[in-house]
Design a protein around this motif. Structure first.
Motif, PDB file in Angstrom:
ATOM      1  N   ASN A   1       0.963  -1.180  -0.035  1.00  0.00           N
ATOM      2  CA  ASN A   1       0.050   0.026  -0.147  1.00  0.00           C
ATOM      3  C   ASN A   1       0.768   1.387  -0.116  1.00  0.00           C
ATOM      4  O   ASN A   1       1.881   1.209   0.737  1.00  0.00           O
ATOM      5  CB  ASN A   1      -0.937   0.212   1.235  1.00  0.00           C
ATOM      6  N   VAL A   2       0.421   2.447  -0.644  1.00  0.00           N
ATOM      7  CA  VAL A   2       1.026   3.571  -0.677  1.00  0.00           C
ATOM      8  C   VAL A   2       0.422   4.528   0.151  1.00  0.00           C
ATOM      9  O   VAL A   2      -1.024   4.672  -0.226  1.00  0.00           O
ATOM     10  CB  VAL A   2       1.274   4.180  -2.062  1.00  0.00           C
ATOM     11  N   ILE A   3       1.045   5.135   1.167  1.00  0.00           N
ATOM     12  CA  ILE A   3       0.404   5.672   2.242  1.00  0.00           C
ATOM     13  C   ILE A   3       0.973   7.141   2.222  1.00  0.00           C
ATOM     14  O   ILE A   3       2.075   7.553   1.941  1.00  0.00           O
ATOM     15  CB  ILE A   3       0.647   5.090   3.609  1.00  0.00           C
ATOM     16  N   ASP A   4       0.012   8.150   2.350  1.00  0.00           N
ATOM     17  CA  ASP A   4       0.392   9.715   2.442  1.00  0.00           C
ATOM     18  C   ASP A   4       0.654  10.136   3.656  1.00  0.00           C
ATOM     19  O   ASP A   4       0.916   9.260   4.780  1.00  0.00           O
ATOM     20  CB  ASP A   4      -0.497  10.525   1.751  1.00  0.00           C
ATOM     21  N   ALA A   5       1.102  11.275   3.959  1.00  0.00           N
ATOM     22  CA  ALA A   5       1.556  11.725   5.239  1.00  0.00           C
ATOM     23  C   ALA A   5       0.645  11.725   6.270  1.00  0.00           C
ATOM     24  O   ALA A   5       0.891  11.546   7.464  1.00  0.00           O
ATOM     25  CB  ALA A   5       2.103  13.288   5.136  1.00  0.00           C
ATOM     26  N   SER A   6      -0.472  11.759   5.777  1.00  0.00           N
ATOM     27  CA  SER A   6      -1.795  11.864   6.600  1.00  0.00           C
ATOM     28  C   SER A   6      -2.123  10.543   7.243  1.00  0.00           C
ATOM     29  O   SER A   6      -3.157  10.070   7.979  1.00  0.00           O
ATOM     30  CB  SER A   6      -2.695  12.663   6.368  1.00  0.00           C
ATOM     31  N   GLY A   7      -1.523   9.367   6.588  1.00  0.00           N
ATOM     32  CA  GLY A   7      -2.090   7.957   6.757  1.00  0.00           C
ATOM     33  C   GLY A   7      -2.901   7.540   5.796  1.00  0.00           C
ATOM     34  O   GLY A   7      -3.357   6.150   5.893  1.00  0.00           O
ATOM     35  N   GLU A   8      -3.466   8.391   4.806  1.00  0.00           N
ATOM     36  CA  GLU A   8      -4.514   7.713   3.760  1.00  0.00           C
ATOM     37  C   GLU A   8      -3.859   7.006   2.684  1.00  0.00           C
ATOM     38  O   GLU A   8      -2.831   7.143   2.305  1.00  0.00           O
ATOM     39  CB  GLU A   8      -5.042   8.887   3.252  1.00  0.00           C
ATOM     40  N   LYS A   9      -4.464   5.886   2.553  1.00  0.00           N
ATOM     41  CA  LYS A   9      -3.991   5.061   1.500  1.00  0.00           C
ATOM     42  C   LYS A   9      -4.536   5.624  -0.005  1.00  0.00           C
ATOM     43  O   LYS A   9      -5.444   5.772  -0.552  1.00  0.00           O
ATOM     44  CB  LYS A   9      -4.724   3.592   1.497  1.00  0.00           C
ATOM     45  N   LEU A  10      -3.075   5.730  -0.733  1.00  0.00           N
ATOM     46  CA  LEU A  10      -3.271   6.238  -1.963  1.00  0.00           C
ATOM     47  C   LEU A  10      -3.531   5.332  -3.363  1.00  0.00           C
ATOM     48  O   LEU A  10      -4.046   5.680  -4.356  1.00  0.00           O
ATOM     49  CB  LEU A  10      -2.064   7.254  -2.311  1.00  0.00           C
ATOM     50  N   GLY A  11      -2.950   4.257  -3.024  1.00  0.00           N
ATOM     51  CA  GLY A  11      -3.003   3.346  -4.136  1.00  0.00           C
ATOM     52  C   GLY A  11      -2.131   2.138  -3.639  1.00  0.00           C
ATOM     53  O   GLY A  11      -1.755   1.898  -2.581  1.00  0.00           O
TER      54      GLY A  11
ATOM     55  N   ILE B   1       2.071   2.793  -9.761  1.00  0.00           N
ATOM     56  CA  ILE B   1       0.962   2.878  -8.720  1.00  0.00           C
ATOM     57  C   ILE B   1      -0.257   2.713  -9.179  1.00  0.00           C
ATOM     58  O   ILE B   1      -0.880   3.384 -10.074  1.00  0.00           O
ATOM     59  CB  ILE B   1       1.238   4.143  -7.793  1.00  0.00           C
ATOM     60  N   ALA B   2      -1.181   1.772  -8.650  1.00  0.00           N
ATOM     61  CA  ALA B   2      -2.560   1.475  -9.300  1.00  0.00           C
ATOM     62  C   ALA B   2      -3.422   2.325  -8.070  1.00  0.00           C
ATOM     63  O   ALA B   2      -3.334   2.049  -7.108  1.00  0.00           O
ATOM     64  CB  ALA B   2      -2.971   0.277  -9.181  1.00  0.00           C
ATOM     65  N   GLN B   3      -4.369   2.885  -8.697  1.00  0.00           N
ATOM     66  CA  GLN B   3      -5.358   3.842  -7.867  1.00  0.00           C
ATOM     67  C   GLN B   3      -6.771   3.045  -8.360  1.00  0.00           C
ATOM     68  O   GLN B   3      -7.167   2.672  -9.360  1.00  0.00           O
ATOM     69  CB  GLN B   3      -5.648   5.224  -8.318  1.00  0.00           C
ATOM     70  N   TYR B   4      -7.496   2.598  -7.255  1.00  0.00           N
ATOM     71  CA  TYR B   4      -8.750   1.741  -7.716  1.00  0.00           C
ATOM     72  C   TYR B   4      -9.967   2.816  -7.275  1.00  0.00           C
ATOM     73  O   TYR B   4     -10.093   3.821  -6.358  1.00  0.00           O
ATOM     74  CB  TYR B   4      -8.905   0.675  -6.641  1.00  0.00           C
ATOM     75  N   GLY B   5     -11.147   2.553  -8.092  1.00  0.00           N
ATOM     76  CA  GLY B   5     -12.286   3.252  -7.942  1.00  0.00           C
ATOM     77  C   GLY B   5     -13.117   2.688  -6.915  1.00  0.00           C
ATOM     78  O   GLY B   5     -12.745   1.709  -6.045  1.00  0.00           O
ATOM     79  N   MET B   6     -14.480   2.787  -7.058  1.00  0.00           N
ATOM     80  CA  MET B   6     -15.248   2.059  -6.020  1.00  0.00           C
ATOM     81  C   MET B   6     -15.429   0.864  -6.232  1.00  0.00           C
ATOM     82  O   MET B   6     -15.688   0.148  -7.182  1.00  0.00           O
ATOM     83  CB  MET B   6     -16.889   2.832  -6.341  1.00  0.00           C
ATOM     84  N   GLY B   7     -15.187  -0.076  -5.042  1.00  0.00           N
ATOM     85  CA  GLY B   7     -15.283  -1.407  -5.139  1.00  0.00           C
ATOM     86  C   GLY B   7     -14.244  -2.018  -5.651  1.00  0.00           C
ATOM     87  O   GLY B   7     -14.271  -3.161  -5.879  1.00  0.00           O
ATOM     88  N   GLY B   8     -13.167  -1.389  -6.129  1.00  0.00           N
ATOM     89  CA  GLY B   8     -11.792  -1.728  -6.500  1.00  0.00           C
ATOM     90  C   GLY B   8     -12.250  -2.084  -8.024  1.00  0.00           C
ATOM     91  O   GLY B   8     -11.244  -2.966  -8.534  1.00  0.00           O
ATOM     92  N   VAL B   9     -13.168  -1.808  -8.673  1.00  0.00           N
ATOM     93  CA  VAL B   9     -13.588  -2.062 -10.010  1.00  0.00           C
ATOM     94  C   VAL B   9     -12.658  -1.469 -10.889  1.00  0.00           C
ATOM     95  O   VAL B   9     -11.992  -2.222 -11.761  1.00  0.00           O
ATOM     96  CB  VAL B   9     -14.854  -1.863 -10.288  1.00  0.00           C
ATOM     97  N   GLU B  10     -12.680   0.003 -10.961  1.00  0.00           N
ATOM     98  CA  GLU B  10     -11.850   0.791 -12.007  1.00  0.00           C
ATOM     99  C   GLU B  10     -10.492   0.914 -11.499  1.00  0.00           C
ATOM    100  O   GLU B  10     -10.147   1.160 -10.412  1.00  0.00           O
ATOM    101  CB  GLU B  10     -12.542   2.058 -12.108  1.00  0.00           C
ATOM    102  N   GLU B  11      -9.341   0.608 -12.214  1.00  0.00           N
ATOM    103  CA  GLU B  11      -8.047   0.923 -11.974  1.00  0.00           C
ATOM    104  C   GLU B  11      -7.350   1.977 -12.742  1.00  0.00           C
ATOM    105  O   GLU B  11      -7.538   2.054 -14.255  1.00  0.00           O
ATOM    106  CB  GLU B  11      -7.381  -0.646 -12.184  1.00  0.00           C
ATOM    107  N   THR B  12      -6.546   2.847 -12.159  1.00  0.00           N
ATOM    108  CA  THR B  12      -5.929   3.915 -12.880  1.00  0.00           C
ATOM    109  C   THR B  12      -4.266   3.660 -12.532  1.00  0.00           C
ATOM    110  O   THR B  12      -4.152   3.807 -11.573  1.00  0.00           O
ATOM    111  CB  THR B  12      -6.394   5.255 -12.541  1.00  0.00           C
TER     112      THR B  12
END
Length: 205
Positions: free
Chosen positions: A111-121, A140-151
């Motif tokens: 998991n990629v985590i930002d400075a605030s602890g939020e998961k970015l991808g 890095i993969a970013q996922y949409g709602m339910g992990g369906v869409e991937e960027t």
């Protein structure tokens, strides 16, 4: 009674094992998934014996052998490799003479985590330079709602700090979102050197 119990154990073990191995959660989880797979195939073999289904019996006897090989590979060899890489990472964190190491096998899927602890991808790949000068970029993969869409986005390694089990981003979600998306089957040969630390367009050859 035995037939009834086996009728539940066989499919339940198969489904649980499938989820464990598909999770790609490390050598040990995968290895134990094969253990559960082996239990399921043995249960199917006994079910086939009681019900006189020869084809089902032969199939699951073969699968039992395959699953035992999976147990040896993932709980034996692969688990030792994973332990070796983890120990190397820990040793390097206390060594002054060499840069700290990170395990590529652990980094992919981290998991990629930002400075605030939020998961970015999630890291899906590390692109290495053939001249042995380190990483070219991190995908890095970013996922949409339910992990369906991937960027997919390519990020400069200087903006990622690797630890033993995760990766910390030095850029915000807004900066990550500003990076151009990669096509799933067409990745860049390199990041633009002039914009290595900033969001920007990617060069393609």
């Amino acid at each position: 009674m035995w037939e009834w119990a086996l009728g539940w154990i066989a499919p339940a073990a198969t489904m649980i094992a499938a989820m464990m191995t598909a999770a790609n959660a490390g050598a040990r989880v995968t290895g134990w998934g094969f253990v559960v797979f082996a239990i399921g195939s043995v249960a199917w073999s006994l079910t086939a014996t009681y019900s006189h289904q020869r084809n089902l019996l032969l199939t699951n006897l073969f699968l039992t052998v395959v699953n035992l090989i999976g147990v040896w590979r993932w709980l034996g060899r692969q688990a030792r490799h994973e332990d070796g890489s983890i120990k190397a990472v820990r040793k390097s964190s206390h060594a002054d003479a060499v840069p700290s190491l990170f395990s590529a096998s652990v980094a992919v899927g981290a998991n990629v985590i930002d400075a605030s602890g939020e998961k970015l991808g999630v890291i899906v790949d590390l692109m290495l330079r053939r001249d042995q000068r380190g990483l070219a970029y991190v995908v890095i993969a970013q996922y949409g709602m339910g992990g369906v869409e991937e960027t997919l986005r390519a990020v400069d390694p200087a903006n990622i700090e690797f630890t033993a089990d995760s990766a910390h981003s030095k850029i915000s979600r807004r900066e990550l979102d500003a990076l151009p998306a990669l096509q799933a089957d067409d990745w860049p040969s390199a990041l633009p050197s002039a914009r290595a630390r900033k969001p920007g367009a990617l060069e393609r050859n």
